[in-house]
Design an enzyme around this catalytic site. Structure first.
Site, PDB file in Angstrom:
ATOM      1  N   LYS A 116      -5.391   2.680   3.531  1.00 29.14           N
ATOM      2  CA  LYS A 116      -4.515   3.791   3.887  1.00 29.14           C
ATOM      3  C   LYS A 116      -4.855   4.396   5.256  1.00 29.14           C
ATOM      4  O   LYS A 116      -3.977   4.875   5.960  1.00 29.14           O
ATOM      5  CB  LYS A 116      -4.585   4.886   2.802  1.00 29.14           C
ATOM      6  CG  LYS A 116      -4.270   4.386   1.390  1.00 29.14           C
ATOM      7  CD  LYS A 116      -2.914   3.723   1.282  1.00 29.14           C
ATOM      8  CE  LYS A 116      -2.559   3.342  -0.149  1.00 29.14           C
ATOM      9  NZ  LYS A 116      -3.209   2.125  -0.609  1.00 29.14           N
ATOM     10  N   GLU A 200      -4.867  14.522   5.040  1.00 32.82           N
ATOM     11  CA  GLU A 200      -3.688  14.710   5.874  1.00 32.82           C
ATOM     12  C   GLU A 200      -2.964  15.985   5.446  1.00 32.82           C
ATOM     13  O   GLU A 200      -3.185  16.508   4.350  1.00 32.82           O
ATOM     14  CB  GLU A 200      -2.738  13.512   5.770  1.00 32.82           C
ATOM     15  CG  GLU A 200      -2.125  13.313   4.409  1.00 32.82           C
ATOM     16  CD  GLU A 200      -1.282  12.058   4.320  1.00 32.82           C
ATOM     17  OE1 GLU A 200      -1.365  11.231   5.237  1.00 32.82           O
ATOM     18  OE2 GLU A 200      -0.541  11.921   3.327  1.00 32.82           O
ATOM     19  N   ASN A 235       0.690  13.746  -8.648  1.00 34.15           N
ATOM     20  CA  ASN A 235       0.870  12.702  -7.639  1.00 34.15           C
ATOM     21  C   ASN A 235       1.161  11.329  -8.235  1.00 34.15           C
ATOM     22  O   ASN A 235       1.081  10.319  -7.541  1.00 34.15           O
ATOM     23  CB  ASN A 235      -0.365  12.598  -6.724  1.00 34.15           C
ATOM     24  CG  ASN A 235      -0.715  13.922  -6.106  1.00 34.15           C
ATOM     25  OD1 ASN A 235       0.119  14.566  -5.500  1.00 34.15           O
ATOM     26  ND2 ASN A 235      -1.960  14.361  -6.297  1.00 34.15           N
ATOM     27  N   GLU A 275       6.195   3.273   1.972  1.00 34.88           N
ATOM     28  CA  GLU A 275       6.505   4.593   1.437  1.00 34.88           C
ATOM     29  C   GLU A 275       6.673   5.608   2.565  1.00 34.88           C
ATOM     30  O   GLU A 275       5.923   5.596   3.547  1.00 34.88           O
ATOM     31  CB  GLU A 275       5.400   5.045   0.476  1.00 34.88           C
ATOM     32  CG  GLU A 275       5.228   4.108  -0.718  1.00 34.88           C
ATOM     33  CD  GLU A 275       4.317   4.678  -1.782  1.00 34.88           C
ATOM     34  OE1 GLU A 275       3.604   5.662  -1.489  1.00 34.88           O
ATOM     35  OE2 GLU A 275       4.323   4.151  -2.894  1.00 34.88           O
ATOM     36  N   GLU A 288       2.440   5.354   3.589  1.00 37.60           N
ATOM     37  CA  GLU A 288       1.507   4.259   3.361  1.00 37.60           C
ATOM     38  C   GLU A 288       2.294   3.030   2.958  1.00 37.60           C
ATOM     39  O   GLU A 288       3.501   3.104   2.695  1.00 37.60           O
ATOM     40  CB  GLU A 288       0.498   4.605   2.261  1.00 37.60           C
ATOM     41  CG  GLU A 288       1.137   4.863   0.902  1.00 37.60           C
ATOM     42  CD  GLU A 288       0.150   5.389  -0.129  1.00 37.60           C
ATOM     43  OE1 GLU A 288      -0.769   6.120   0.283  1.00 37.60           O
ATOM     44  OE2 GLU A 288       0.294   5.065  -1.313  1.00 37.60           O
ATOM     45  N   ASN A 290       2.115  -0.131   0.184  1.00 40.51           N
ATOM     46  CA  ASN A 290       1.478  -0.740  -0.976  1.00 40.51           C
ATOM     47  C   ASN A 290       1.719  -2.244  -0.904  1.00 40.51           C
ATOM     48  O   ASN A 290       2.857  -2.709  -1.001  1.00 40.51           O
ATOM     49  CB  ASN A 290       2.048  -0.164  -2.273  1.00 40.51           C
ATOM     50  CG  ASN A 290       1.605   1.266  -2.485  1.00 40.51           C
ATOM     51  OD1 ASN A 290       0.432   1.587  -2.311  1.00 40.51           O
ATOM     52  ND2 ASN A 290       2.523   2.135  -2.848  1.00 40.51           N
ATOM     53  N   PHE A 348       0.078  17.669 -20.312  1.00 37.27           N
ATOM     54  CA  PHE A 348       0.138  16.223 -20.108  1.00 37.27           C
ATOM     55  C   PHE A 348      -1.237  15.559 -20.143  1.00 37.27           C
ATOM     56  O   PHE A 348      -1.458  14.542 -19.477  1.00 37.27           O
ATOM     57  CB  PHE A 348       0.841  15.890 -18.785  1.00 37.27           C
ATOM     58  CG  PHE A 348       2.261  16.369 -18.722  1.00 37.27           C
ATOM     59  CD1 PHE A 348       3.286  15.597 -19.243  1.00 37.27           C
ATOM     60  CD2 PHE A 348       2.570  17.597 -18.159  1.00 37.27           C
ATOM     61  CE1 PHE A 348       4.600  16.037 -19.196  1.00 37.27           C
ATOM     62  CE2 PHE A 348       3.878  18.051 -18.103  1.00 37.27           C
ATOM     63  CZ  PHE A 348       4.901  17.265 -18.627  1.00 37.27           C
TER      64      PHE A 348
END
Length: 672
Positions: A116, A200, A235, A275, A288, A290, A348
């Site tokens: 990344k 970031e 996320n 992305e 980034e 993937n 969750f």
């Protein structure tokens, strides 16, 4: 094409790859840990090789064991799926040296784009707009805090080798940076074998939109449109769709062109995803890349008609892409919902257990609407604490977005899972959410729409009437069965009153049932009830033992899940989950006199909120703590969860230690 393929993965993605390989006539080899001995992917494969203990570091992340398994079985190629070793350049190189084909991009592309930090440097060099941040390796939490101060809060701390939400934290203060840095490093190390993180700027109102790219070994690269993945929690994506309801044709073309240019710059030669963060004005920033197959690839498959696993296999075998950019057409709308073993009511948190019941909805295509299920579990299987909590993905496709959403709602209503808590009720509520249906999304959608967390909706309106009517009809059919019992006592036959009192959660509803069998008419209201008279007509072929009542209510399709309890059933419909008990009027009068059992007082206990492993304890007996102080860290399903004090107090007794495996609600410590 290959004759034998080893899948270096587990769960639903391993099963997904096996299905395509079988269709292409390729023999398959599964690998499995001790925890996955009886897993579905092991049963589906032609051969299966054990590779070690449950811990991923000793099994699915062990390159040597996986390469040995390929050699011993004669597998010519290895598909890594997603996660584990899928973005590990060293693994791809090791396969090259062993003479085994890696079904994925070349190692150089993985190194350039899979990291990344390096991918952002390369993107900046290629004049691709990137989010402000620090792209160097960060030594410690002190340096991380200084960098965060310079960038400005909030910031995102991310694992350099990460993905899938692992090793990611949002921090709004120096204190949160320190905590998040340590947790991100730890999760990154355990999930990817690489503890580097970077920081970031966190854009607070972003959409997460990604472009699917596909390249071959002959220099050809195309894109297959976008996926909107803005609905996320911690996320991690929950709902994905294609195409995005937000992009216009010009933005789609610009994002696609940039993704293709970036892929070509690194000689990309497989399926991958670029992305982007997209702001409210449709400005987009590279996030980034993937370098693997994405979890959400089915939505792209349904709108393009392509099988991405098949395309990856063909490219890995040296074939040229059979389609050009001009041939790519996006047809209709596809929605994917990830089904997790987690408890929405407990914020969750992960849930584990045995799959007592796993009954998917009707699958296939009917009337131009498709329902697809990708899963790696089956009824009787076990959900363990060792791996990701996702157990299935349900995907729908229709000509229009709202049609796909409505079909998803119906499919979720009809999907019966028992044995542990799961997020289907939350997903079902989400499908009826006005903002979601209108396409007004951001990555903060869940936090904004459910600010107090997910609370199961209370039955009301039409949903309430359907639930009460179904409960009354089931009780009515039960009474009819009793009438038919042979060799009953002589005399007058048993007569059951047509009037029933339905206890639906905390509400008592008076109804009258007319008819012997479906269709039945259930009448609400009338004298003494305070409700206007109205009727619901039910039609169904349901019979006792069926986990889902499927039929129509006033002519509209309805699917209500039914789980029997004493004198009634727990019913689930459109995200509403409620116990429903049916009484005669006299029984209801007597039940009102029964004492209610009080819940035990747990205010002075720290309970384990999910099944998991105690990683560390931050307090000692006799220590005073303040609200917000860290008490301990519990790891479950590759995620570390920091448990904090809810109020000031003194620790009187510690009942757990690092390394202990705890069940949900196990007592970790007591307060004075």
């Amino acid at each position: 094409m290959f004759k034998k393929l080893l899948i270096a993965n587990r769960g639903e993605i391993a099963c997904r790859i096996i299905r395509t390989a079988k269709r292409l006539g390729i023999k398959t080899v599964a690998v499995y840990s001790e925890a996955d001995r009886d897993a579905l992917h092991v049963d589906m494969a032609d051969e299966a090789v054990p590779i070690g203990p449950a811990a991923a570091a000793q099994s699915y992340l062990d390159m040597g064991k996986i390469i040995d398994a390929a050699k011993s079985t004669g597998a010519e190629a290895i598909h890594p799926g997603y996660g584990f070793l899928s973005e590990n350049a060293a693994f791809a190189k090791a396969l090259q040296e062993a003479g085994i084909v890696f079904v994925g991009p070349n190692p150089q592309a993985i190194e350039a784009m899979g990291d990344k930090i390096e991918s952002k440097k390369l993107a900046a060099k290629a004049k691709v707009s990137t989010v402000p941040g620090h792209l160097g390796v960060i030594k410690d939490a002190k340096e991380a805090a200084k960098i965060a101060d310079d960038i400005g809060y909030p910031v995102m701390i991310k694992a350099s080798a990460g993905g899938g939400g692992k090793g990611m934290r949002i921090a709004y203060s120096q204190k949160e940076v320190a905590e998040g840095f340590a947790s991100s490093q730890s999760e990154a190390k355990s999930s990817f074998g690489d503890d580097r993180v970077f920081i970031e700027k966190y854009i607070e109102e972003p959409r997460h939109i990604e472009i699917q790219v596909l390249g071959d070994k002959h220099g050809n690269v195309i894109h297959l449109g976008e996926r909107e993945c803005s609905i996320q929690r911690r996320n991690q994506k929950v709902i994905e769709e294609a195409p995005s309801p937000f992009l216009d044709a010009n933005t789609r073309e610009a994002m696609g062109a940039e993704a293709v240019a970036l892929a070509k710059a690194v000689g990309y030669d497989s399926a991958g995803t670029v992305e982007f963060i997209v702001d409210k004005d449709r400005n987009f920033y590279f996030l980034e890349m993937n370098t693997r197959l994405q979890v959400e690839h089915p939505v792209t498959e349904l709108v393009t008609g392509l099988d991405l696993v098949e395309e990856m296999l063909k490219v890995a075998a040296g074939e040229k892409l059979a389609i050009k950019q001009k041939d790519v057409k996006l047809d209709g709308s596809a929605i994917e919902a990830r089904i997790y073993a987690e408890d929405p009511v407990r914020n969750f948190l992960p849930s584990t257990g045995r799959l007592v019941r796993f009954r998917p909805p009707k699958l296939g295509t009917e009337g131009g609407v498709t329902t697809r299920l990708d899963t790696g579990v089956e009824e009787g299987g076990e959900i363990s604490v060792y791996y990701d909590p996702m157990i299935a993905k349900i995907v729908t496709h229709a000509p229009k977005r709202l049609e796909a959403i409505d079909q998803m709602g119906r499919a979720l209503d009809a999907f019966a899972i028992d044995g542990f808590r799961h997020n289907i009720p939350f997903l079902a509520v989400l499908m009826r959410n006005k903002r979601w249906r209108e396409g007004r999304l951001s990555t903060k959608f869940i936090a904004e729409e459910f600010p107090e967390g997910f609370q199961p909706p209370v039955p009301q309106g039409k949903v309430r009437d359907v639930l009460a009517a179904v409960a009354a009809s089931i009780d009515h059919l039960s009474n009819q069965r009793r009438r038919a019992i042979t060799q009953q006592m002589y005399g007058e036959p048993v007569r059951f009153s047509e009037v029933r009192m339905v206890e639906l959660g905390a509400e008592l509803i008076r109804v009258k049932v007319d008819g012997r069998d479906y269709p039945l008419t259930v009448t609400f209201g009338g004298e003494g009830t305070g409700e206007r008279v109205r009727m619901v007509t039910l039609a169904s072929s349901w019979w006792f033992g069926d986990p889902v009542w499927e039929g129509t209510a006033d002519g509209e399709a309805a699917a209500v899940q039914v789980r029997s309890i004493l004198n009634g059933a727990v019913l689930t419909y459109q995200g509403v989950e409620v116990p429903a008990r049916v009484y005669t009027e006299r029984e209801a009068e007597l039940m009102a006199l029964m004492p209610v059992k009080e819940k035990p007082d747990t205010s002075k206990l720290l309970l384990c909120p999910m099944p998991g492993l105690v990683v560390s304890l931050a307090v000692a007996e006799g220590q005073e703590v303040a609200a917000g102080d860290t008490l301990c860290v519990v790891e479950a399903m590759k995620m570390e969860n920091v448990l904090k004090a809810e109020r000031d107090g003194t620790v009187s007794k510690i009942l757990a230690k690092p390394g202990d495996s705890l069940n949900v609600d196990a007592v970790i410590l007591e307060f004075a």
